[in-house]
Write an enzyme that holds these catalytic residues in place. Structure first.
Site, mmCIF file in Angstrom:
data_model
loop_
_atom_site.group_PDB
_atom_site.id
_atom_site.type_symbol
_atom_site.label_atom_id
_atom_site.label_comp_id
_atom_site.label_asym_id
_atom_site.label_seq_id
_atom_site.Cartn_x
_atom_site.Cartn_y
_atom_site.Cartn_z
ATOM 1 N N HIS A 136 5.479 3.826 12.584
ATOM 2 C CA HIS A 136 5.652 3.851 11.083
ATOM 3 C C HIS A 136 6.930 4.812 10.736
ATOM 4 O O HIS A 136 6.513 5.956 10.746
ATOM 5 C CB HIS A 136 4.294 4.166 10.766
ATOM 6 C CG HIS A 136 4.327 4.266 9.055
ATOM 7 N ND1 HIS A 136 3.266 3.281 8.532
ATOM 8 C CD2 HIS A 136 4.432 5.170 8.139
ATOM 9 C CE1 HIS A 136 3.477 3.752 7.168
ATOM 10 N NE2 HIS A 136 3.874 4.882 7.100
ATOM 11 N N ASN B 288 9.501 3.696 3.104
ATOM 12 C CA ASN B 288 9.601 3.287 4.324
ATOM 13 C C ASN B 288 10.783 2.529 4.565
ATOM 14 O O ASN B 288 11.241 2.068 3.745
ATOM 15 C CB ASN B 288 8.253 2.225 4.726
ATOM 16 C CG ASN B 288 6.706 2.923 4.438
ATOM 17 O OD1 ASN B 288 6.376 2.988 3.098
ATOM 18 N ND2 ASN B 288 6.218 3.274 5.347
ATOM 19 N N ARG C 52 0.655 -1.175 0.105
ATOM 20 C CA ARG C 52 -0.026 -0.010 0.168
ATOM 21 C C ARG C 52 0.808 1.167 0.039
ATOM 22 O O ARG C 52 0.959 2.146 -0.926
ATOM 23 C CB ARG C 52 -1.027 0.020 1.294
ATOM 24 C CG ARG C 52 -1.916 1.142 1.230
ATOM 25 C CD ARG C 52 -1.781 2.409 1.613
ATOM 26 N NE ARG C 52 -1.016 2.360 2.896
ATOM 27 C CZ ARG C 52 -0.618 3.504 3.314
ATOM 28 N NH1 ARG C 52 -0.172 4.587 2.854
ATOM 29 N NH2 ARG C 52 0.180 3.469 4.687
ATOM 30 N N ASP C 53 1.740 1.422 0.904
ATOM 31 C CA ASP C 53 2.457 2.673 1.063
ATOM 32 C C ASP C 53 3.598 2.732 0.078
ATOM 33 O O ASP C 53 3.832 3.778 -0.410
ATOM 34 C CB ASP C 53 3.137 2.683 2.411
ATOM 35 C CG ASP C 53 3.335 4.234 2.886
ATOM 36 O OD1 ASP C 53 3.095 5.223 2.092
ATOM 37 O OD2 ASP C 53 3.784 4.470 4.303
ATOM 38 N N CYS D 36 4.553 9.086 0.111
ATOM 39 C CA CYS D 36 3.282 9.681 0.023
ATOM 40 C C CYS D 36 3.072 10.542 -0.885
ATOM 41 O O CYS D 36 3.800 11.436 -0.973
ATOM 42 C CB CYS D 36 2.684 10.117 1.630
ATOM 43 S SG CYS D 36 1.118 10.786 1.300
HETATM 44 P P1 HMG Z 1 -13.033 14.420 -1.542
HETATM 45 O O1 HMG Z 1 -12.695 14.643 -3.153
HETATM 46 O O2 HMG Z 1 -12.961 15.517 -0.652
HETATM 47 O O3 HMG Z 1 -14.087 13.441 -1.501
HETATM 48 O O4 HMG Z 1 -11.790 13.393 -1.163
HETATM 49 P P2 HMG Z 1 -15.868 13.475 -1.547
HETATM 50 O O5 HMG Z 1 -16.318 12.747 -0.329
HETATM 51 O O6 HMG Z 1 -16.262 14.914 -1.642
HETATM 52 O O7 HMG Z 1 -16.210 12.587 -2.958
HETATM 53 C C1 HMG Z 1 -15.641 12.893 -3.973
HETATM 54 C C2 HMG Z 1 -15.742 11.860 -5.178
HETATM 55 O O8 HMG Z 1 -14.954 10.843 -4.579
HETATM 56 C C3 HMG Z 1 -16.946 11.053 -5.109
HETATM 57 O O9 HMG Z 1 -17.097 10.463 -6.293
HETATM 58 C C4 HMG Z 1 -16.925 9.852 -4.134
HETATM 59 O O10 HMG Z 1 -17.796 8.911 -4.439
HETATM 60 C C5 HMG Z 1 -15.452 9.520 -4.185
HETATM 61 P P3 HMG Z 1 -17.760 11.163 -7.773
HETATM 62 O O11 HMG Z 1 -19.186 11.560 -7.198
HETATM 63 O O12 HMG Z 1 -17.112 12.662 -7.964
HETATM 64 O O13 HMG Z 1 -17.593 10.330 -8.724
HETATM 65 N N1 HMG Z 1 -14.972 9.059 -3.168
HETATM 66 C C6 HMG Z 1 -14.412 7.771 -3.218
HETATM 67 N N2 HMG Z 1 -14.106 7.005 -4.113
HETATM 68 C C7 HMG Z 1 -13.579 5.731 -3.673
HETATM 69 N N3 HMG Z 1 -13.167 5.426 -2.552
HETATM 70 C C8 HMG Z 1 -13.632 6.184 -1.579
HETATM 71 C C9 HMG Z 1 -14.197 7.307 -1.599
HETATM 72 N N4 HMG Z 1 -14.494 8.431 -0.899
HETATM 73 C C10 HMG Z 1 -14.963 9.198 -1.896
HETATM 74 N N5 HMG Z 1 -13.108 5.958 -0.241
HETATM 75 C C11 HMG Z 1 -10.779 11.543 0.125
HETATM 76 C C12 HMG Z 1 -11.691 13.157 -0.051
HETATM 77 C C13 HMG Z 1 -10.563 11.417 1.690
HETATM 78 C C14 HMG Z 1 -11.917 10.446 -0.354
HETATM 79 C C15 HMG Z 1 -9.639 11.708 -0.752
HETATM 80 O O14 HMG Z 1 -8.937 12.926 -0.266
HETATM 81 C C16 HMG Z 1 -8.724 10.662 -0.645
HETATM 82 O O15 HMG Z 1 -8.969 9.559 -1.233
HETATM 83 N N6 HMG Z 1 -7.478 10.726 -0.200
HETATM 84 C C17 HMG Z 1 -6.603 9.706 0.189
HETATM 85 C C18 HMG Z 1 -5.339 10.198 -0.131
HETATM 86 C C19 HMG Z 1 -4.339 9.196 0.051
HETATM 87 O O16 HMG Z 1 -4.553 7.786 -0.158
HETATM 88 N N7 HMG Z 1 -3.051 9.267 0.580
HETATM 89 C C20 HMG Z 1 -2.074 8.409 0.922
HETATM 90 C C21 HMG Z 1 -2.194 7.546 1.925
HETATM 91 S S1 HMG Z 1 -2.151 8.115 3.547
HETATM 92 C C22 HMG Z 1 -0.245 8.127 3.877
HETATM 93 O O17 HMG Z 1 0.355 7.663 2.939
HETATM 94 C C23 HMG Z 1 0.481 8.153 5.196
HETATM 95 C C24 HMG Z 1 0.518 7.025 6.119
HETATM 96 O O18 HMG Z 1 1.361 5.959 5.408
HETATM 97 C C25 HMG Z 1 1.112 7.329 7.319
HETATM 98 C C26 HMG Z 1 2.281 7.974 7.130
HETATM 99 O O19 HMG Z 1 3.374 7.776 6.687
HETATM 100 O O20 HMG Z 1 2.188 9.438 7.477
HETATM 101 C C27 HMG Z 1 -0.893 6.260 6.283
HETATM 102 MG MG MG Z 2 3.618 6.075 5.112
#
Ligand code: HMG
Ligand code: MG
Length: 290
Positions: free
Chosen positions: A206, A248, A14-15, A239
């Protein structure tokens, strides 16, 4: 006398793969999960049920989760940002969910398009769904040391968000050095504060490894009694919303380090090398699709 044990949470699928420039074929991701399971990893974060518009590399989450190998003792988890993602992850067979919050307001906006408080509210229905299905939920706290936009983050902010995650029902909180710039001294300061509110048995660390300090940071966490560490095979990772985030810490480096320190990880290093070889091929694009 038996060795003390440490659990490694494999986050490379994933990450790691979320950050690759090329889209990796789903069957390659599934093969990587299989090799990691063969090596003895018991907790594998398989994919992320996030918006495909935000992270195209995870758009095949359904395919990956449905077809990933199942083994006795193996828990496949899914990163989810909201109820929509949680429902889809559970329908596809996720055995654990991971929600992700941030100790930095700017990062919360950049990564999830909401405030920290709004992200916690979004998790409430996720917790309810998980409870109905009897699934554990882990909570991440990004930017536990530095934010790529705001700079240094106060330990108190990390404790605050961690306590809120525990408060809504997360069984474990993974404090994350998102951009891998932590030093042992700063990890010590952060964990000294966080463990005032949360027992070490409910914490995981992490570490990304931009500064090459991740193993030294793990040593600090071990001294606090933390026994759960995230890593990515082959050092995959980063990320897309955290400029400067390197991979990582590599699973193989963590296993070697912990083994030297006398901990049992339950991982077969010979088999892990096969997973690493595939991870490195995926990283260079050799196993990816056009
Ligand atoms: P948004 O655009 O504000 O969402 O995104 P919304 O609720 O307004 O919805 C807009 C559209 O997105 C809609 O579709 C929803 O259905 C769809 P449309 O009507 O336009 O066709 N939608 C989704 N589709 C699939 N799966 C979903 C989903 N939710 C809404 N779950 C949202 C808000 C949170 C969804 C967006 O910002 C997002 O997906 N962010 C994820 C970013 C991400 O994955 N970043 C990397 C992971 S975090 C990381 O790496 C850190 C970590 O490793 C720890 C560290 O190291 O710090 C964990
Ligand atoms: Mg991470």
């Amino acid at each position: 006398m038996s060795q003390p044990s440490v659990t490694i949470v494999e986050v490379g699928c994933r990450d790691g793969l979320q950050n690759e420039k090329t889209i990796i074929a789903s069957d390659r991701k599934i093969a990587l999960i299989g090799l990691l399971a063969d090596a003895g990893l018991t907790r594998i974060e398989a994919t992320a049920f996030v918006s495909p518009k935000w992270v195209p590399q995870m758009a095949d989450h359904d395919e990956v989760m449905r077809n990933a190998p199942r083994r006795p003792g193996l828990v496949l988890s899914a990163l989810v940002p909201n109820e929509e993602g949680a429902a889809a992850a559970i329908a596809a067979g996720a055995q654990e969910l991971a929600v992700f919050a941030s100790a930095s307001e700017t990062f919360a906006q950049k990564n999830t398009n909401c405030t920290i408080a709004q992200s916690i509210e979004r998790f409430r229905p996720v917790m309810a769904l998980a409870a109905v299905h009897g699934l554990p939920v882990r909570g991440y706290v990004s930017c536990a040391i530095d934010c790529p936009y705001e700079g240094a983050i106060e330990p108190e902010a990390v404790r605050n968000v961690s306590e809120r995650l525990i408060g809504i029902g997360c069984g474990e909180v993974a404090v994350a050095d998102t951009i891998g710039r932590a030093s042992p001294e700063r990890v010590d300061r952060m964990l000294a504060d966080v463990t005032r509110g949360i027992a070490a048995s409910h914490l995981a660390c992490h570490f990304h490894d931009t500064s090459g300090q991740a193993l030294a940071n793990i040593d600090v966490a071990l001294a606090f009694g933390i026994r759960i560490f995230d890593s990515a095979v082959g050092g995959l990772g980063g990320c897309p919303y955290a400029p400067g985030a390197a991979g990582n810490v590599a699973t193989e480096a963590v296993v070697a380090h912990l083994t030297r320190l006398g901990y049992d990880t339950g991982i077969d290093t010979g088999k892990l090398a096969h997973a690493r070889a595939l991870a490195l091929r995926l990283k260079t694009g050799a196993g990816s699709c056009d």
